[in-house]
Structures are given as structure tokens and as C-alpha cells.
Design a protein around this motif. Structure first.
Motif, PDB file in Angstrom:
ATOM      1  N   ASN A  82      35.301  15.801  52.095  1.00 26.22           N
ATOM      2  CA  ASN A  82      36.050  16.522  51.186  1.00 26.22           C
ATOM      3  C   ASN A  82      37.135  17.525  52.120  1.00 26.22           C
ATOM      4  O   ASN A  82      36.820  18.600  52.072  1.00 26.22           O
ATOM      5  CB  ASN A  82      35.148  17.556  50.552  1.00 26.22           C
ATOM      6  N   GLY A  83      38.082  16.862  52.638  1.00 23.21           N
ATOM      7  CA  GLY A  83      38.918  17.347  53.592  1.00 23.21           C
ATOM      8  C   GLY A  83      38.056  17.212  54.851  1.00 23.21           C
ATOM      9  O   GLY A  83      37.017  16.935  54.885  1.00 23.21           O
ATOM     10  N   SER A  84      38.887  17.173  56.060  1.00 21.43           N
ATOM     11  CA  SER A  84      38.110  17.200  57.333  1.00 21.43           C
ATOM     12  C   SER A  84      37.242  18.350  57.691  1.00 21.43           C
ATOM     13  O   SER A  84      36.586  18.368  58.315  1.00 21.43           O
ATOM     14  CB  SER A  84      39.275  16.527  58.591  1.00 21.43           C
ATOM     15  N   ASP A  85      37.547  19.467  57.091  1.00 26.40           N
ATOM     16  CA  ASP A  85      36.672  20.596  57.163  1.00 26.40           C
ATOM     17  C   ASP A  85      35.333  20.223  56.689  1.00 26.40           C
ATOM     18  O   ASP A  85      34.383  20.658  57.286  1.00 26.40           O
ATOM     19  CB  ASP A  85      37.341  21.639  56.227  1.00 26.40           C
ATOM     20  N   ASP A  86      35.442  19.378  55.777  1.00 28.99           N
ATOM     21  CA  ASP A  86      33.723  19.119  55.427  1.00 28.99           C
ATOM     22  C   ASP A  86      33.303  18.129  56.572  1.00 28.99           C
ATOM     23  O   ASP A  86      32.027  18.274  56.705  1.00 28.99           O
ATOM     24  CB  ASP A  86      33.969  18.155  54.007  1.00 28.99           C
ATOM     25  N   THR A 108      42.971  27.998  69.321  1.00 27.42           N
ATOM     26  CA  THR A 108      42.767  26.706  68.511  1.00 27.42           C
ATOM     27  C   THR A 108      42.651  26.988  67.205  1.00 27.42           C
ATOM     28  O   THR A 108      42.763  28.214  66.520  1.00 27.42           O
ATOM     29  CB  THR A 108      41.612  25.802  69.129  1.00 27.42           C
ATOM     30  N   TYR A 109      42.096  25.869  66.288  1.00 23.60           N
ATOM     31  CA  TYR A 109      41.869  25.938  65.091  1.00 23.60           C
ATOM     32  C   TYR A 109      40.638  26.896  64.989  1.00 23.60           C
ATOM     33  O   TYR A 109      39.516  26.533  65.513  1.00 23.60           O
ATOM     34  CB  TYR A 109      41.653  24.602  64.337  1.00 23.60           C
ATOM     35  N   THR A 110      40.129  28.078  64.100  1.00 25.69           N
ATOM     36  CA  THR A 110      39.290  28.940  64.371  1.00 25.69           C
ATOM     37  C   THR A 110      37.964  28.466  63.360  1.00 25.69           C
ATOM     38  O   THR A 110      37.010  29.055  63.673  1.00 25.69           O
ATOM     39  CB  THR A 110      39.743  30.213  63.912  1.00 25.69           C
ATOM     40  N   ILE A 177      37.484  14.838  68.850  1.00 25.28           N
ATOM     41  CA  ILE A 177      38.948  14.973  68.677  1.00 25.28           C
ATOM     42  C   ILE A 177      39.296  14.924  67.469  1.00 25.28           C
ATOM     43  O   ILE A 177      39.199  14.078  66.610  1.00 25.28           O
ATOM     44  CB  ILE A 177      39.368  13.847  69.582  1.00 25.28           C
ATOM     45  N   ASP A 178      39.835  16.308  66.999  1.00 28.46           N
ATOM     46  CA  ASP A 178      40.214  16.586  65.681  1.00 28.46           C
ATOM     47  C   ASP A 178      41.812  16.143  65.633  1.00 28.46           C
ATOM     48  O   ASP A 178      42.708  16.406  66.300  1.00 28.46           O
ATOM     49  CB  ASP A 178      40.111  18.060  65.345  1.00 28.46           C
ATOM     50  N   GLU A 179      42.115  14.837  64.958  1.00 30.23           N
ATOM     51  CA  GLU A 179      43.651  14.257  65.221  1.00 30.23           C
ATOM     52  C   GLU A 179      44.066  14.573  63.675  1.00 30.23           C
ATOM     53  O   GLU A 179      44.806  13.738  63.188  1.00 30.23           O
ATOM     54  CB  GLU A 179      43.298  12.850  65.307  1.00 30.23           C
ATOM     55  N   ALA A 180      43.958  15.853  63.175  1.00 29.90           N
ATOM     56  CA  ALA A 180      44.639  16.163  62.084  1.00 29.90           C
ATOM     57  C   ALA A 180      46.212  15.776  62.049  1.00 29.90           C
ATOM     58  O   ALA A 180      46.798  15.381  61.111  1.00 29.90           O
ATOM     59  CB  ALA A 180      44.527  17.643  61.431  1.00 29.90           C
ATOM     60  N   TYR A 181      46.655  16.053  63.256  1.00 29.41           N
ATOM     61  CA  TYR A 181      48.385  15.771  63.623  1.00 29.41           C
ATOM     62  C   TYR A 181      48.830  14.560  64.387  1.00 29.41           C
ATOM     63  O   TYR A 181      49.752  14.555  64.654  1.00 29.41           O
ATOM     64  CB  TYR A 181      48.856  17.097  64.077  1.00 29.41           C
ATOM     65  N   ALA A 182      47.776  13.605  64.411  1.00 27.65           N
ATOM     66  CA  ALA A 182      48.029  12.473  65.292  1.00 27.65           C
ATOM     67  C   ALA A 182      49.229  11.584  64.886  1.00 27.65           C
ATOM     68  O   ALA A 182      49.922  11.171  65.642  1.00 27.65           O
ATOM     69  CB  ALA A 182      46.835  11.676  65.569  1.00 27.65           C
ATOM     70  N   ARG A 203      40.149  12.765  60.886  1.00 27.84           N
ATOM     71  CA  ARG A 203      41.465  12.548  60.651  1.00 27.84           C
ATOM     72  C   ARG A 203      41.663  13.161  59.309  1.00 27.84           C
ATOM     73  O   ARG A 203      40.435  13.488  58.648  1.00 27.84           O
ATOM     74  CB  ARG A 203      41.778  11.074  60.429  1.00 27.84           C
ATOM     75  N   THR A 204      42.637  13.813  58.785  1.00 21.14           N
ATOM     76  CA  THR A 204      42.734  14.370  57.619  1.00 21.14           C
ATOM     77  C   THR A 204      43.776  13.515  56.766  1.00 21.14           C
ATOM     78  O   THR A 204      45.098  13.174  57.558  1.00 21.14           O
ATOM     79  CB  THR A 204      43.290  15.892  57.768  1.00 21.14           C
ATOM     80  N   MET A 205      43.933  13.784  55.457  1.00 25.88           N
ATOM     81  CA  MET A 205      45.006  12.976  54.613  1.00 25.88           C
ATOM     82  C   MET A 205      45.975  14.518  54.139  1.00 25.88           C
ATOM     83  O   MET A 205      46.793  14.293  53.324  1.00 25.88           O
ATOM     84  CB  MET A 205      44.480  12.639  53.286  1.00 25.88           C
ATOM     85  N   SER A 206      45.622  15.846  54.455  1.00 26.95           N
ATOM     86  CA  SER A 206      46.370  16.815  54.189  1.00 26.95           C
ATOM     87  C   SER A 206      47.645  17.055  54.771  1.00 26.95           C
ATOM     88  O   SER A 206      48.572  17.600  54.275  1.00 26.95           O
ATOM     89  CB  SER A 206      45.381  18.172  54.602  1.00 26.95           C
ATOM     90  N   LYS A 207      47.882  16.433  55.938  1.00 35.16           N
ATOM     91  CA  LYS A 207      49.190  16.705  56.413  1.00 35.16           C
ATOM     92  C   LYS A 207      50.143  15.547  56.494  1.00 35.16           C
ATOM     93  O   LYS A 207      51.024  15.777  55.726  1.00 35.16           O
ATOM     94  CB  LYS A 207      48.980  17.014  58.114  1.00 35.16           C
ATOM     95  N   SER A 208      49.844  14.341  57.271  1.00 35.77           N
ATOM     96  CA  SER A 208      51.005  13.157  57.199  1.00 35.77           C
ATOM     97  C   SER A 208      50.946  12.479  55.807  1.00 35.77           C
ATOM     98  O   SER A 208      51.942  11.958  55.515  1.00 35.77           O
ATOM     99  CB  SER A 208      50.692  12.304  58.271  1.00 35.77           C
ATOM    100  N   LEU A 214      44.232  17.478  47.556  1.00 37.52           N
ATOM    101  CA  LEU A 214      43.187  16.420  47.080  1.00 37.52           C
ATOM    102  C   LEU A 214      42.011  16.621  47.801  1.00 37.52           C
ATOM    103  O   LEU A 214      41.064  16.213  47.216  1.00 37.52           O
ATOM    104  CB  LEU A 214      43.717  14.982  47.263  1.00 37.52           C
ATOM    105  N   ARG A 215      42.202  17.147  48.941  1.00 37.29           N
ATOM    106  CA  ARG A 215      40.841  17.325  49.996  1.00 37.29           C
ATOM    107  C   ARG A 215      40.092  15.781  50.468  1.00 37.29           C
ATOM    108  O   ARG A 215      38.888  15.442  49.967  1.00 37.29           O
ATOM    109  CB  ARG A 215      39.869  18.190  49.377  1.00 37.29           C
ATOM    110  N   VAL A 216      40.742  15.231  51.369  1.00 38.67           N
ATOM    111  CA  VAL A 216      40.071  14.081  51.986  1.00 38.67           C
ATOM    112  C   VAL A 216      40.529  13.938  53.444  1.00 38.67           C
ATOM    113  O   VAL A 216      41.611  14.213  54.056  1.00 38.67           O
ATOM    114  CB  VAL A 216      40.975  12.910  51.254  1.00 38.67           C
TER     115      VAL A 216
HETATM  116  C1  PLP Z   1      43.630  21.198  63.566  1.00 37.88           C
HETATM  117  C2  PLP Z   1      43.038  21.127  62.061  1.00 37.88           C
HETATM  118  N1  PLP Z   1      42.171  20.370  61.808  1.00 37.88           N
HETATM  119  C3  PLP Z   1      41.997  20.376  60.491  1.00 37.88           C
HETATM  120  C4  PLP Z   1      42.681  20.985  59.370  1.00 37.88           C
HETATM  121  C5  PLP Z   1      42.028  21.034  58.088  1.00 37.88           C
HETATM  122  O1  PLP Z   1      42.033  19.683  57.558  1.00 37.88           O
HETATM  123  P1  PLP Z   1      41.780  19.659  56.057  1.00 37.88           P
HETATM  124  O2  PLP Z   1      42.738  19.967  55.042  1.00 37.88           O
HETATM  125  O3  PLP Z   1      41.556  18.002  56.089  1.00 37.88           O
HETATM  126  O4  PLP Z   1      40.312  20.184  55.682  1.00 37.88           O
HETATM  127  C6  PLP Z   1      43.699  21.767  59.854  1.00 37.88           C
HETATM  128  C7  PLP Z   1      44.443  22.476  58.679  1.00 37.88           C
HETATM  129  O5  PLP Z   1      45.326  23.226  59.106  1.00 37.88           O
HETATM  130  C8  PLP Z   1      44.154  21.822  61.181  1.00 37.88           C
HETATM  131  O6  PLP Z   1      45.034  22.608  61.676  1.00 37.88           O
END
Ligand code: PLP
Length: 345
Positions: A82-86, A108-110, A177-182, A203-208, A214-216
Motif C-alpha cells: 500500500n505504497g512502498s512505505d508499506d 536521506t528519506y527519514t 535499494i529504494d528505487e522510488a525515483y529510478a 519501487r513505487t507508483m507514486s512518482k513516475s 492510490l498508494r501502490v
Molecule cells: C525515497 C522515497 N521512498 C519512498 C517514498 C514513498 O513512496 P510511496 O508513496 O510509495 O509510499 C518516498 C516519498 O517521497 C521517497 O522519497
């Protein structure tokens, strides 16, 4: 309140980017300024009455199948979140016991550290070098778990593949390796999954894919690790509508590539324009830029921009205090932003 766990009482909690309603141009949470794929919207509209009446697939079967085709990773090596945070929650629950150590870089991402705190685990912060390269201490750390965004959050730094390989080879535990922005960076670690069984890629669907609401997100690793994630995740962690819409969006690779190209072009324009105004701009592989104003008054500029209807991100931490992080909006929004910054001079 003494009934609350001591760890929870002591922690500050993660502070997300502000989400005010109304008139702001939001450049503070690395959201995408363009709409999601029309195919995702069509799938959302078609979410049939029955698929809402019934529980969704607990393993997000069709969505994982779509992700498997696009990422070229077997479906049993993928978990959906439910988002990569999950997915980070699954990671922390799976690898860290109370008292164990998570290693991260700084800045980094806290959220990683917040999740470790909830688990009662410690976090080692390894400061990046002056130009944001990985420090030796991060490679040498014996921590059970290391998490590194690539490109890095806040700074946008893209670490070379050789660093990821060295991390996996030298780690005593697991490397994430968190590829949120890959997709913005055009490089990724997915091919390394075959080689390193201690590697997890998220990976996340939130950025690209413009689907932050939607949170995936996804976690990819060996089947053994994915089995552990399935044990610790919430049972129906993705709702039916998210599963359908995200599957359609992830398959629409042509649309995503178009959006990513536009954002990267705008980022290049914005970086040059900021530099010509005397800002020090950090090279970024993400959909955002970290930059330091010549005046040094980042806080003053953030307040001025907010008055003008632009929300940008300012981090109250020592290394980021004199800088601003700008998410990349539409070209028109970024042109207007440059005009506002010129007027402030
Ligand atoms: C490095 C990084 N990882 C993950 C996330 C969060 O992603 P998601 O919306 O999939 O939970 C962010 C959001 O800003 C981010 O900067």
C-alpha cells in the motif's frame, strides 16, 4: 499516558510534506504534476460492484503479474504494498528484532528510521561526503539491514551500480535499494536480483506513474524473502480499485516514458535557470532538485514562495537548512517559479 509503549512515547514520528487544500502549486512532496495514464482512470471507472463487495486479492495477483511482465522479475519474487512505505514496514518487521541495527545514510528519506524506532531497533546514520558520495563507513558497517534510496531522497544523488554491488558483496545482512525515483534516472538494480540473494529492490507508483493518492508500491527479492514479507504484511493491504488501476498504469509504459521525459526536460531547464541566478544546484537523478540560494536565506525564500502560492520543501536538519528541495512541476509552473525567484533578488 503511561499505557502507550515507551518507544512510541519517546519518538517524534515521521513528518510528511504538507498537503493543504486549495490554491497552492505543490512542489513539496515529489508528486507528479501530470495526470496518471488514461488507462488507469478507465480501470478505476470500471471497478465493478462485485469487486468492491468482495475482499480484494490478498496477494494482488493480477497486479503482481503485470509488474512481473514489466520488471522482468518472476511473480513469486514480488510483493505489492500500500505504497512502498508499506513495503518498508514489511522489511523492518522481517529483518529487525528489538535492539538490532539499521544502517542508513544522512541525509536521506527519514521514514526508514521512524519504522525502525517503532520496532525498537537502533539506527546508524552514515553522513554522505561533502558531494554526497557514499562514505566508507556505510560499506564497512556490520548492520543487519542497510537501506539506501537510489537516487537518494532529498539530494537526488544517483549512486553508481558499482556501489550497489560492493554493498551487496560486503553486507553481513540484507541490502535494500529504494528505487522510488529510478525511472527518472534511467538506471536500476533489478538485474542484480539474480546475482544477490541478500538484495531487496523497492519501487513505487507514486512518482513516475502519478499515482501517489492510490498508494501502490512493490518489493522484489528472492522467493524466501518475499515469503517472509507475505507473513508479516497486513492481509488485504491493497484495495481492489488500487490493484486494478495500478495494473493498467504499469502496463502503459509508453505513457509513463512520455511523462518521465517531460519532467526530465523541465528539470534540466530549471537547473540551468537556477544556476544562472547564482544558486548551487545538486545534480539529481530524481523528479526534484536540491539547491542552495546565493543569499543563503533558504527559509526566507520558502516563506516568500508560499505567499506567492508555491509550496516547496525545507528540511530543518543541519545539512539541508540552507537549501530548498523543489519537486519538478509542469514547465509553465517552473518558468513562473523562476520569475518569482528573479523578482526576489
Ligand atoms: C525515497 C522515497 N521512498 C519512498 C517514498 C514513498 O513512496 P510511496 O508513496 O510509495 O509510499 C518516498 C516519498 O517521497 C521517497 O522519497
Amino acid at each position: 499516558m503511561d499505557k502507550i509503549r515507551k518507544t512510541v512515547q519517546a519518538m517524534q514520528g515521521y513528518v510528511p510534506g504538507r498537503q493543504p487544500k486549495g490554491r497552492f502549486v505543490k512542489l513539496n512532496a515529489n508528486e507528479n504534476p501530470y495526470p496518471p495514464s488514461p488507462k488507469a482512470l478507465e480501470a478505476l471507472g470500471k471497478t465493478a460492484a462485485d469487486s468492491l463487495r468482495l475482499y480484494p486479492s490478498s496477494s494482488a495477483e493480477e497486479l503482481r503479474q503485470a509488474a512481473s511482465e514489466i520488471f522482468e522479475v518472476p511473480a513469486d519474487c514480488i510483493v505489492a504494498g500500500n505504497g512502498s512505505d508499506d513495503v518498508f514496514t514489511m522489511i523492518i518487521r522481517s529483518f529487525l528484532d528489538e535492539g538490532d541495527t539499521l544502517a542508513v545514510v544522512d541525509p536521506t528519506y527519514t521514514l526508514y528510521e521512524t519504522l525502525a524506532e517503532i520496532q525498537g531497533a537502533k539506527t546508524e546514520r552514515h553522513p554522505l561526503s561533502e558531494d554526497y558520495a557514499l562514505p566508507e563507513s556505510f560499506f564497512e558497517s556490520g548492520a543487519k539491514l542497510k537501506i539506501l534510496p537510489n537516487p537518494n531522497a532529498q539530494t537526488g544523488t544517483l549512486f553508481p551500480e558499482a556501489d550497489v554491488i560492493r554493498l551487496c558483496e560486503s553486507a553481513k545482512g540484507v541490502v535494500v535499494i529504494d528505487e522510488a525515483y529510478a525511472l527518472f534516472a534511467g538506471s536500476n538494480s533489478l538485474p542484480l536480483l539474480k546475482r544477490f540473494k541478500n538484495l531487496v529492490v523497492t519501487r513505487t507508483m507514486s512518482k513516475s506513474h502519478s499515482l501517489a493518492g492510490l498508494r501502490v508500491g512493490f518489493g522484489m527479492s528472492s522467493p524466501e524473502i518475499i515469503e517472509a514479507f507475505n507473513k508479516v504484511k497486513d492481509s488485504y493491504n491493497l484495495n481492489a480499485a488500487s490493484q486494478l488501476a495500478a495494473a493498467a498504469a504499469i502496463r502503459d509504459t509508453e505513457y509513463t516514458a512520455g511523462v518521465v521525459k517531460r519532467i526530465n526536460e523541465t528539470k534540466d531547464f530549471f537547473a540551468k535557470a537556477l544556476a544562472s541566478l547564482g544558486w548551487q544546484v545538486t545534480p539529481s537523478g530524481g523528479n526534484f532538485l536540491l539547491a542552495k540560494p546565493g543569499s543563503g536565506d533558504a527559509a526566507g525564500i520558502v516563506a516568500y514562495l508560499e505567499q506567492e502560492g508555491y509550496l516547496v520543501r525545507h528540511f530543518n536538519t543541519p545539512r539541508l537548512l540552507d537549501k530548498i528541495r523543489f519537486s519538478i512541476g509542469t514547465t509553465e509552473q517552473m518558468e513562473k517559479l523562476i520569475e518569482l525567484l528573479k523578482n526576489k533578488e
